[in-house]
Design a protein around this motif. Structure first.
Motif, PDB file in Angstrom:
ATOM      1  N   GLY A 382     -18.854   4.035   5.588  1.00 42.85           N
ATOM      2  CA  GLY A 382     -17.567   3.738   6.203  1.00 42.85           C
ATOM      3  C   GLY A 382     -17.686   2.736   7.340  1.00 42.85           C
ATOM      4  O   GLY A 382     -16.845   1.831   7.480  1.00 42.85           O
ATOM      5  N   ILE A 383     -18.736   2.885   8.139  1.00 44.68           N
ATOM      6  CA  ILE A 383     -18.945   1.953   9.259  1.00 44.68           C
ATOM      7  C   ILE A 383     -19.222   0.538   8.746  1.00 44.68           C
ATOM      8  O   ILE A 383     -18.670  -0.439   9.255  1.00 44.68           O
ATOM      9  N   VAL A 384     -20.086   0.437   7.735  1.00 42.50           N
ATOM     10  CA  VAL A 384     -20.404  -0.885   7.186  1.00 42.50           C
ATOM     11  C   VAL A 384     -19.167  -1.515   6.554  1.00 42.50           C
ATOM     12  O   VAL A 384     -18.912  -2.716   6.716  1.00 42.50           O
ATOM     13  N   LEU A 385     -18.373  -0.725   5.837  1.00 44.37           N
ATOM     14  CA  LEU A 385     -17.123  -1.244   5.265  1.00 44.37           C
ATOM     15  C   LEU A 385     -16.202  -1.775   6.357  1.00 44.37           C
ATOM     16  O   LEU A 385     -15.575  -2.832   6.212  1.00 44.37           O
ATOM     17  N   HIS A 386     -16.140  -1.032   7.463  1.00 45.24           N
ATOM     18  CA  HIS A 386     -15.273  -1.450   8.570  1.00 45.24           C
ATOM     19  C   HIS A 386     -15.803  -2.714   9.255  1.00 45.24           C
ATOM     20  O   HIS A 386     -15.035  -3.638   9.542  1.00 45.24           O
ATOM     21  N   LEU A 387     -17.113  -2.750   9.502  1.00 43.21           N
ATOM     22  CA  LEU A 387     -17.694  -3.905  10.190  1.00 43.21           C
ATOM     23  C   LEU A 387     -17.571  -5.183   9.359  1.00 43.21           C
ATOM     24  O   LEU A 387     -17.415  -6.277   9.919  1.00 43.21           O
ATOM     25  N   LEU A 388     -17.633  -5.050   8.056  1.00 42.83           N
ATOM     26  CA  LEU A 388     -17.521  -6.224   7.186  1.00 42.83           C
ATOM     27  C   LEU A 388     -16.083  -6.450   6.709  1.00 42.83           C
ATOM     28  O   LEU A 388     -15.846  -7.227   5.778  1.00 42.83           O
ATOM     29  N   HIS A 389     -15.146  -5.726   7.330  1.00 44.92           N
ATOM     30  CA  HIS A 389     -13.705  -5.956   7.135  1.00 44.92           C
ATOM     31  C   HIS A 389     -13.264  -5.765   5.684  1.00 44.92           C
ATOM     32  O   HIS A 389     -12.453  -6.543   5.163  1.00 44.92           O
ATOM     33  N   VAL A 390     -13.795  -4.727   5.042  1.00 45.83           N
ATOM     34  CA  VAL A 390     -13.320  -4.360   3.714  1.00 45.83           C
ATOM     35  C   VAL A 390     -12.142  -3.413   3.905  1.00 45.83           C
ATOM     36  O   VAL A 390     -12.302  -2.319   4.441  1.00 45.83           O
ATOM     37  N   THR A 391     -10.948  -3.840   3.500  1.00 46.26           N
ATOM     38  CA  THR A 391      -9.727  -3.062   3.703  1.00 46.26           C
ATOM     39  C   THR A 391      -9.028  -2.810   2.375  1.00 46.26           C
ATOM     40  O   THR A 391      -9.554  -3.131   1.308  1.00 46.26           O
ATOM     41  N   ARG A 392      -7.822  -2.269   2.452  1.00 44.71           N
ATOM     42  CA  ARG A 392      -7.036  -2.002   1.242  1.00 44.71           C
ATOM     43  C   ARG A 392      -6.688  -3.278   0.481  1.00 44.71           C
ATOM     44  O   ARG A 392      -6.412  -3.241  -0.711  1.00 44.71           O
ATOM     45  N   THR A 393      -6.668  -4.378   1.176  1.00 42.05           N
ATOM     46  CA  THR A 393      -6.229  -5.641   0.560  1.00 42.05           C
ATOM     47  C   THR A 393      -7.272  -6.750   0.606  1.00 42.05           C
ATOM     48  O   THR A 393      -7.069  -7.806   0.017  1.00 42.05           O
ATOM     49  N   ASP A 394      -8.366  -6.527   1.316  1.00 42.19           N
ATOM     50  CA  ASP A 394      -9.384  -7.572   1.467  1.00 42.19           C
ATOM     51  C   ASP A 394     -10.737  -7.028   1.028  1.00 42.19           C
ATOM     52  O   ASP A 394     -11.328  -6.176   1.696  1.00 42.19           O
ATOM     53  N   TYR A 395     -11.238  -7.526  -0.108  1.00 46.56           N
ATOM     54  CA  TYR A 395     -12.492  -7.030  -0.669  1.00 46.56           C
ATOM     55  C   TYR A 395     -13.548  -8.139  -0.754  1.00 46.56           C
ATOM     56  O   TYR A 395     -14.525  -8.007  -1.491  1.00 46.56           O
ATOM     57  N   ARG A 396     -13.361  -9.203   0.006  1.00 43.80           N
ATOM     58  CA  ARG A 396     -14.262 -10.344  -0.112  1.00 43.80           C
ATOM     59  C   ARG A 396     -15.703 -10.002   0.224  1.00 43.80           C
ATOM     60  O   ARG A 396     -16.634 -10.604  -0.340  1.00 43.80           O
ATOM     61  N   ASN A 397     -15.925  -9.076   1.132  1.00 46.34           N
ATOM     62  CA  ASN A 397     -17.289  -8.732   1.548  1.00 46.34           C
ATOM     63  C   ASN A 397     -17.808  -7.450   0.907  1.00 46.34           C
ATOM     64  O   ASN A 397     -18.860  -6.940   1.303  1.00 46.34           O
ATOM     65  N   LEU A 398     -17.073  -6.931  -0.068  1.00 44.14           N
ATOM     66  CA  LEU A 398     -17.521  -5.693  -0.704  1.00 44.14           C
ATOM     67  C   LEU A 398     -18.870  -5.879  -1.389  1.00 44.14           C
ATOM     68  O   LEU A 398     -19.716  -4.982  -1.380  1.00 44.14           O
ATOM     69  N   TRP A 399     -19.094  -7.036  -1.990  1.00 43.49           N
ATOM     70  CA  TRP A 399     -20.378  -7.293  -2.658  1.00 43.49           C
ATOM     71  C   TRP A 399     -21.537  -7.232  -1.672  1.00 43.49           C
ATOM     72  O   TRP A 399     -22.631  -6.759  -2.014  1.00 43.49           O
ATOM     73  N   LEU A 400     -21.293  -7.676  -0.440  1.00 45.61           N
ATOM     74  CA  LEU A 400     -22.351  -7.661   0.563  1.00 45.61           C
ATOM     75  C   LEU A 400     -22.683  -6.234   0.980  1.00 45.61           C
ATOM     76  O   LEU A 400     -23.858  -5.898   1.211  1.00 45.61           O
TER      77      LEU A 400
END
Length: 458
Positions: A382-400
């Protein structure tokens, strides 16, 4: 019938025989274990692992994912934190273990706590089901109550399993295989129907506690106990969880493949089938291998299988001409098989680390360590998702995020030296420790779910 027809019938008949043998394998486990262990113990395994953890747990997983996403409309990074809180009752397993070992209710160590677990889970589930959208704090409390019921029931049955594993060590892999099979079968039924339903619908006690706590502290200080315990904790904690980010992406109609609710249920159901296959693979071919070798290759495969998520998120499967539906089902099946091959040896190893007399508390402590690692994994994700700005509408950094997770999985291989080289037939803790901790234990609750006063009643 000519010779060519006979040649065709032979191999076909052989294949049917092998298939029937595979299907009947769980029945053979039940018959074998029932002939050597009490039937109430087998029923307890089926009830807790099959109905509670398997069926109810699968429903809970799918329902709560959609509850936070569609009803409460919470961000995925926040949901990761909330789901981490589900693990609090599991982290408290040593406390439930102390209660079951040191505080019998009217002469019973196990049965009353089954009732308590059932009432707690039922009341919590009814509140959420009947009232719908609740204040987040109240909803979270009820969901934690549901997991609390599961955790208490798990402690009770695991205490019996640990006792039996000590007294009949040859059956330890068979008991864990049965547990895993029941859990997988229950999950298969739960996941298969979840998408459809979501869419449509005293002084001595103090002394006992002191004795238990001292025995637990003495045992955990042994290098042959704390080293594998540390490995199991780190293997869970280091591999951060990215499930919620992937779930939000996979069901998003714009950014992801927009899987339907029914198809999500199908994916999880096929994953449950794969889990059962993983159990059968372990039971038939791997149960006698040394712990260290088995866990090393299982962890290696765990890291490799994680790369399938990365390929899926980057949509490389489409570039290769592989449809999303086929690829995600393949990925789920592979990951579930590998997870079982990684998980069951850890459970078998944990039962062999338990001193007799406090097996309920100590096994609960070892499971608490593992679950604490899973909690850190959830929160870390959850922290990494938050720090890399993975949100309900923005998944650009999910691969990272997934790439970081996979690197951490491979890094865990450097800790494999903490795992002992022996297998389930080897003694891992001193025999004198077992005798000292079992001096005051005279009942046979490991073999049957009986009252400590039942022998007097007879």
């Amino acid at each position: 019938m000519n010779s060519s027809e006979k040649q065709e019938v032979g191999p076909a008949s052989c294949k049917r025989t092998k298939f029937l043998s595979l299907v009947l394998e769980p029945v053979q486990w039940l018959q074998m274990l029932s002939s050597q262990l009490h039937s109430s113990f087998i029923f307890g395994i089926v009830l807790v692992y099959g109905l509670c953890q398997g069926f109810s747990g699968s429903f809970f997983k799918v329902v709560t994912d959609y509850y936070w996403k569609d009803v409460q409309k919470v961000q995925p990074s926040t949901v990761q934190i909330y789901i981490g809180l589900y693990y609090l009752p599991w982290v408290m397993k040593p406390i439930w273990g102390i209660f079951t070992d040191a505080f019998p209710i009217k002469g019973y160590h196990r049965r009353p706590y089954f009732v308590i677990a059932g009432v707690l889970g039922l009341v919590s589930a009814l509140i959420v089901a009947l009232l719908g959208k609740l204040p987040i704090a109240l909803a979270l409390t009820c969901l934690i109550g549901i997991t609390g019921g599961m955790a208490i029931a798990d402690v009770v049955i695991d205490a019996c399993i640990a006792r039996n594993s000590i007294e009949t060590r040859a059956l330890a892999p068979d008991m864990q295989s049965l547990c895993a099979f029941c859990s997988g079968a229950g999950s298969l039924i739960g996941y298969s129907s979840s998408g459809f339903f979501i869419h449509h619908l005293g002084h001595q006690a103090i002394e006992s506690v002191i004795f238990t706590m001292k025995g637990m502290c003495k045992s955990i200080k042994l290098p042959q106990v704390w080293k594998p315990s540390l490995y199991m904790f780190l293997s869970f904690a280091v591999s951060i969880s990215t499930h919620e980010g992937q779930f939000y992406w996979a069901t998003d109609p714009k950014a992801g493949p927009a899987f339907s609710q029914e198809f999500v249920g199908v994916i999880y159901a096929l994953g449950a089938v794969a889990s059962i296959i993983g159990v059968l693979i372990y039971h038939k071919t791997l149960k006698d291998y040394p712990y260290r070798n088995l866990l090393f290759f299982a962890q290696l495969l765990y890291g490799i299988s994680g790369m399938l998520d990365l390929i899926f998120i980057l949509r490389w499967n489409l570039a290769l001409g592989i449809p999303d539906s086929f690829f995600v089902i393949t990925e789920q099946c592979v990951s579930h098989i590998v997870s079982r091959l990684r998980w069951i040896p850890m459970i078998v190893l944990s039962t062999r680390l338990c001193p007799r007399g406090i097996e309920g508390t100590f096994f609960a402590l070892l499971m608490c360590i593992d679950i604490l690692g899973s909690l850190i994994s959830k929160w870390g994700g959850g922290i990494v998702l938050h720090l890399l700005h993975v949100t309900r509408t923005d998944y650009r950094n999910l691969w990272l995020v997934i790439l970081i997770r996979n690197v951490l999985r491979f890094a865990t291989l450097g800790l494999i030296f903490l795992v002992p080289k022996g297998n389930h037939s080897n003694e891992l803790i001193p025999m004198d420790l077992l005798r000292k901790n079992s001096d005051t234990i005279t009942d046979d609750e490991g073999m049957r779910l009986l009252s400590i006063n039942e022998t007097n009643e007879d």
